[in-house]
Each structure stands twice: as C-alpha cells, then as structure tokens.
Scaffold this active site. Structure first.
Site, short mmCIF file in Angstrom:
data_model
loop_
_atom_site.label_atom_id
_atom_site.label_comp_id
_atom_site.label_asym_id
_atom_site.label_seq_id
_atom_site.Cartn_x
_atom_site.Cartn_y
_atom_site.Cartn_z
N ASP A 48 -7.93 -5.35 0.04
CA ASP A 48 -8.41 -6.23 -1.05
C ASP A 48 -8.02 -7.68 -0.86
O ASP A 48 -8.41 -8.53 -1.65
CB ASP A 48 -7.83 -5.72 -2.37
CG ASP A 48 -8.38 -4.35 -2.72
OD1 ASP A 48 -7.59 -3.42 -2.92
OD2 ASP A 48 -9.62 -4.20 -2.74
N HIS B 135 0.85 -1.19 0.00
CA HIS B 135 0.00 0.00 0.00
C HIS B 135 0.88 1.24 0.00
O HIS B 135 1.94 1.24 0.63
CB HIS B 135 -0.89 0.02 1.26
CG HIS B 135 -2.07 0.92 1.15
ND1 HIS B 135 -1.98 2.27 1.37
CD2 HIS B 135 -3.35 0.67 0.78
CE1 HIS B 135 -3.18 2.82 1.17
NE2 HIS B 135 -4.02 1.88 0.81
C1 SDX Z 1 -6.26 0.06 -2.85
O1 SDX Z 1 -4.45 4.56 -2.08
C2 SDX Z 1 -5.41 3.95 -1.43
O2 SDX Z 1 -5.76 4.31 -0.36
C3 SDX Z 1 -6.01 2.74 -2.16
C4 SDX Z 1 -7.00 1.93 -1.37
C5 SDX Z 1 -8.28 2.70 -1.09
O3 SDX Z 1 -8.99 2.30 -0.15
O4 SDX Z 1 -8.60 3.61 -1.90
O5 SDX Z 1 -6.42 1.52 -0.14
C6 SDX Z 1 -7.41 0.69 -2.15
O6 SDX Z 1 -6.01 0.38 -3.99
C7 SDX Z 1 -5.38 -0.91 -2.10
C8 SDX Z 1 -4.15 -1.39 -2.96
C9 SDX Z 1 -4.65 -2.51 -3.91
N1 SDX Z 1 -3.62 -2.88 -4.86
C10 SDX Z 1 -2.97 -4.06 -4.84
O7 SDX Z 1 -3.14 -4.90 -3.94
C11 SDX Z 1 -2.04 -4.33 -6.01
C12 SDX Z 1 -0.68 -4.85 -5.51
N2 SDX Z 1 -0.01 -3.78 -4.75
C13 SDX Z 1 0.88 -2.95 -5.51
O8 SDX Z 1 0.71 -2.81 -6.86
C14 SDX Z 1 1.42 -1.76 -4.71
O9 SDX Z 1 1.72 -2.19 -3.45
C15 SDX Z 1 0.57 -0.51 -4.61
C16 SDX Z 1 0.13 -0.03 -5.95
C17 SDX Z 1 -0.64 -0.77 -3.77
C18 SDX Z 1 1.40 0.58 -3.94
O10 SDX Z 1 2.44 0.84 -4.78
P1 SDX Z 1 3.51 2.01 -4.45
O11 SDX Z 1 3.16 2.72 -3.21
O12 SDX Z 1 3.68 2.82 -5.68
O13 SDX Z 1 4.79 1.19 -4.09
P2 SDX Z 1 5.81 0.70 -5.15
O14 SDX Z 1 5.11 0.15 -6.36
O15 SDX Z 1 6.81 1.79 -5.36
O16 SDX Z 1 6.46 -0.54 -4.39
C19 SDX Z 1 7.50 -0.31 -3.45
C20 SDX Z 1 8.37 -1.57 -3.56
C21 SDX Z 1 8.74 -1.89 -5.01
O17 SDX Z 1 10.01 -2.56 -5.00
P3 SDX Z 1 11.34 -1.67 -5.38
O18 SDX Z 1 11.07 -1.05 -6.74
O19 SDX Z 1 11.45 -0.63 -4.26
O20 SDX Z 1 12.45 -2.68 -5.39
O21 SDX Z 1 7.61 -2.71 -3.10
C22 SDX Z 1 7.44 -3.63 -4.18
C23 SDX Z 1 7.72 -2.88 -5.47
O22 SDX Z 1 8.20 -3.78 -6.46
N3 SDX Z 1 6.03 -4.05 -4.11
C24 SDX Z 1 5.61 -5.30 -4.27
C25 SDX Z 1 4.23 -5.24 -4.10
N4 SDX Z 1 3.84 -3.97 -3.85
C26 SDX Z 1 4.97 -3.24 -3.87
N5 SDX Z 1 6.26 -6.45 -4.52
C27 SDX Z 1 5.50 -7.57 -4.63
N6 SDX Z 1 4.15 -7.59 -4.47
C28 SDX Z 1 3.48 -6.44 -4.20
N7 SDX Z 1 2.13 -6.46 -4.03
#
Ligand code: SDX
Length: 431
Positions: free
Chosen positions: A366, A308
């Site tokens: 989720d 998140h």
């Molecule tokens: C919702 O914003 C809100 O409040 C949203 C929400 C709401 O109520 O409105 O809470 C609802 O959207 C919840 C999130 C649902 N999405 C998912 O579950 C999809 C999977 N999660 C990711 O795509 C990700 O965690 C996000 C999109 C939720 C957040 O992404 P960020 O904040 O942009 O973080 P990032 O992509 O920069 O990740 C940071 C690091 C990265 O590694 P590095 O590049 O630093 O090496 O963490 C890794 C990412 O690769 N990472 C993951 C991961 N999520 C982040 N690695 C594996 N699996 C994951 N799920």
C-alpha cells in the site's frame, strides 16, 4: 495433501497427547491439533492467528523472511513482468496458466458478463453522493444476491463457476459506477472491444460528451496494480470470505463481507490512509516528526503503508509498485511529484532507523500504490475499491477451493472466557 512423518507430544496434567506434524510443499510444518480438545479437553489460544494455519491451500504461497510471493508457484515478479491480470485470474481460479485457446474463451466469458442488471443502477440512487465508494460497493455487491439467483446455489459446480466469472467481470463496473456516482457524472457502460484494465479506466474517466482514449501505458500500469493485489494467502479479508462461505452463504454475500473487512485502515484501507499521511507530512523536512510519532508507544500514529504480519523482509509487491510509480509519473510528466519525494525519503530514513530495522518494518503493497493511482486521476476514496476489485479473483478462488473441499465444515472458533462465573439474578430492589 500434506504428509505426516512425525508427531509432537504434548504432556500436561498427567496426559500425553500425540499430535501429527504435517509437512507442506513449502513453508513451516504445522501441528495438527484437530483432535486436541477431544483428547485433552483444552483449547489453543491464538488471538490474531499469528501462529495458526486455518486451512490447507494450493493457491498462494508467501515466505515472509525471503520476501517471496507465489501465485500457484509462479513468482509475482515474473507474472508482473510477463503476464496480465486476466491470465492471472485464470491461473488463480484453475491452477494452471491458460493455453491461447483457453485464454480467448476465458476473456470472452468475462467480457460478456461485465454489464450489471439495469435495475442495479437504482441502488446507487439511494446513496448520498458523498458516500464512500466502499460503502456503495459493500451494498451493491451484497445486493447481487438479489439478482443472480441462477448462480447462488453453492452445491452446483456450474453455478459456482458462473458466480466466479460474474464477480470478476462485474466488480470493475460496480467500482466505476461508485466512482461516477460520487462525482455526479453519468455511468459509463463497459465496452467489449477494450481489455479489462482499459475498460475499467474508460468506465471511470470517459464522459458522454467526447471520446476517451485510454493511454496503453496507463492501462498496463493499472493491469499491473490489479495483478499485484490479486491474492495474498489467508489475509483478514480472505479469511472473512472463507468464514462467511463456510456457513453456506451465497458467493455474492461472501465477497461483500470480504469488501467490508478490506476497508479497514490496517488492511486494504491503508493505501488511502498512506496517501493521506504523505499529504499530511507534506515536505521532506517534516518526516522526522512523523518517524518520532510512529515510534512513540503513547501515540497511536503508525506509518501507513509500513509493516506486515507476514513480510519481515521487503514486500515483493512494494518493489514492483515502486518501479511502476517512477514509470507512470515519468509518463505523466510529474517527475517531481512531492508525494513521491516524501515517500522515497520516508522509506530511506525509516529503513535506516533502528526501530524499524529491529521490528522488521518495511514498505508494503500500500505504500506506493496510492501515488500511482492519484497520478492517474483517482481520488483517495477510490484506492481501496481498486484493491477490492483486484482482490475479488483471490477471494473467489479461495472460496471455490474451500467449497470444493468435501471436508469443509462451518468455521466456529472457541474462546478463553474471562467473564463472570455463574451467578443468581438479583431483583432491582436489591441492587
Ligand atoms: C495489507 O495480511 C495481508 O496479507 C494483508 C495484505 C494483503 O495483500 O491482503 O498484504 C494487505 O493489509 C498490507 C498492510 C496494510 N496496513 C498498513 O500499512 C497499516 C500500518 N501497518 C500496521 O498497522 C501493521 O504493520 C500491520 C497491521 C500491517 C501488521 O500488524 P501486526 O502484524 O499485528 O504487527 P503488530 O501490530 O503487532 O506490530 C509489531 C510491532 C508493534 O510494536 P510493539 O508492540 O512490538 O512494540 O511493530 C510496530 C507495532 O507498534 N508497528 C509499527 C507499524 N506496524 C507495526 N510501528 C509503526 N508504524 C507501523 N506501520
């Protein structure tokens, strides 16, 4: 209004710019950069808005480190345990918990707006039966602008109020119609003798051939899911609604924009993607393969329902959802639901893995919701529409807060341009 007690000084290119620091009721201080371009001829740069506060708000507060979520100051855990969705709608819209009389009046106003104009039934006929319900919802909600002209003038507070009530009342009806249309069953009209969550379940699962009695425990679980999804600060879809609203677009068009944004798998589409992922994993022994893929930089795969932007500790909603999953599956007699076993083992393994610990990746809202919704009988394609109908009150509350602000202006970010410098046109014979 946030207080200013000190300033930040920005020194560069022989310039020294004093920027006010605003102190909120809770959360980090913010540096007010509104005068930066005028005084310093520079922009800030923050793609994804990881360090940017886009607005001042009184509605929802999140502390990502503490795993705290407050609606108008009330912890989500308390509301999930003691309140109900329509009361939370009142709280988000008006800022205070209602008195009994206010609750009766509010529930009556919402109940008496749950039907949609009969002409709107024909919109659905234009879609293929296998259209994703989110596609129908984006289309039909946007089309509400073509019907409810007496609640599209955003300069009229009364019309804004009516639009809010209509949206909260009609989104479940539209979502249920999208579901019925996708499975080839006739639409079921809302019933004024049912509470909000029971009405939604009845519109989804009743058929004309027999009575459908909503199980109170399932209605309570549905109501809790709606509460947990009601609002969440300035997330992507809420920011979309605010940006659309800042141009003066009518509220129905703004909510349609929010629905479109929520659809993405990185946002509200994650509940569908998460269940599909759990199904793909299938059995506990295949979890390590997927954990490895999630950690592999060269593999685009991510654990859906994990991570998140704000929560760098647990998502408080996921904790409540997990308890609800146990309760609902127990009620439905699906104790050994393989998906729930895979989800719990996946959570356990991931939370012990250094990669997830270091990157502070925890289950989000989720991760468990899809397991409950599937157990209730919803197909995965209905998971995000249920998120959308639940978040409508948050979207419309944030929209109202912005429109009510006399300082509101159109949102218009700038950019860091890295394209071609000015150049002369060349005739095709010389290219
Ligand atoms: C919702 O914003 C809100 O409040 C949203 C929400 C709401 O109520 O409105 O809470 C609802 O959207 C919840 C999130 C649902 N999405 C998912 O579950 C999809 C999977 N999660 C990711 O795509 C990700 O965690 C996000 C999109 C939720 C957040 O992404 P960020 O904040 O942009 O973080 P990032 O992509 O920069 O990740 C940071 C690091 C990265 O590694 P590095 O590049 O630093 O090496 O963490 C890794 C990412 O690769 N990472 C993951 C991961 N999520 C982040 N690695 C594996 N699996 C994951 N799920």
């Amino acid at each position: 209004m946030a207080e200013t007690r000190r300033t930040a000084t920005l020194n560069f290119d022989n310039k020294s710019i004093e920027l006010p620091i605003l102190s909120p009721v809770a959360g980090p201080d913010v540096i007010d950069i509104r005068k930066l371009y005028a005084q310093g001829d520079v922009f800030t740069y923050d793609p994804g808005f990881t360090s940017t506060a886009s607005c001042e708000s009184t509605i929802t507060f999140i502390d990502g480190d503490k795993g705290e979520l407050l609606y108008r100051g009330y912890p989500i855990e308390d509301l999930a345990a003691k309140s109900h969705f329509l009361e939370v709608c009142y709280l988000l819209l008006y800022g205070e918990l209602p008195t009994q009389a206010q609750m009766v009046d509010f529930e009556s106003r919402v109940t008496n707006h749950t039907m949609v104009h009969e002409q709107m039934h024909y919109f659905f006929r234009g879609f293929r039966r296998d259209a994703h319900p989110m596609a129908t919802m984006v289309g039909v909600v946007g089309a509400m602008s073509a019907f409810y002209h007496d609640s599209t003038d955003i300069s009229d507070p009364w019309q804004r109020e009516v639009a809010a009530i209509r949206m909260i009342a009609k989104l479940p009806t539209i979502a249920a119609m999208a579901f019925k249309y996708s499975i080839g069953q006739p639409f079921v009209y809302p019933r004024n003798n049912l509470d909000y969550a029971s009405n939604f379940l009845h519109m989804c699962f009743a058929v004309p051939c027999e009575d459908y009695i909503v199980q109170p425990a399932l209605a309570k679980a549905m109501d809790r899911i709606m509460m947990l999804h009601a609002d969440h600060e300035q997330n992507a879809s809420t920011s979309t609604v605010r940006l659309a609203g800042s141009s003066g677009a009518n509220p129905f068009a703004c909510i349609a924009a929010g629905i479109a944004c929520l659809w993405g798998p990185a946002h509200g589409g994650a509940n569908q993607a998460c269940l599909e992922m759990l199904r793909e994993i299938g059995t506990v022994d295949r979890i390590p393969e997927f954990i490895r893929r999630a950690k592999d930089k060269d593999d685009p795969f991510r654990l859906m329902g994990f991570g998140h932007r704000v929560y760098k500790n647990f998502d408080p909603r996921a904790k409540v959802m997990k308890e609800s999953a146990d309760e609902v599956l127990g009620l439905l007699g699906v104790h050994n639901n393989p998906l729930l076993q895979v989800a719990k083992e996946l959570e356990r393994i991931a939370l012990e893995d250094p990669y997830f610990i270091e990157k502070k990746l925890y289950p989000n809202v989720d991760f468990y919701s899809g397991i409950i919704l599937e157990a209730m009988g919803f197909p995965t394609s209905m998971f995000t529409p249920i998120f959308a109908l639940s978040r409508t009150v948050g979207w419309i509350s944030q929209w109202k807060e912005m429109i009510d602000d006399p300082a509101m202006k159109i949102g218009r970010p700038r950019q860091l341009y890295v394209g071609e410098a000015r150049r002369a046109y060349r005739d095709v014979r010389h290219r």
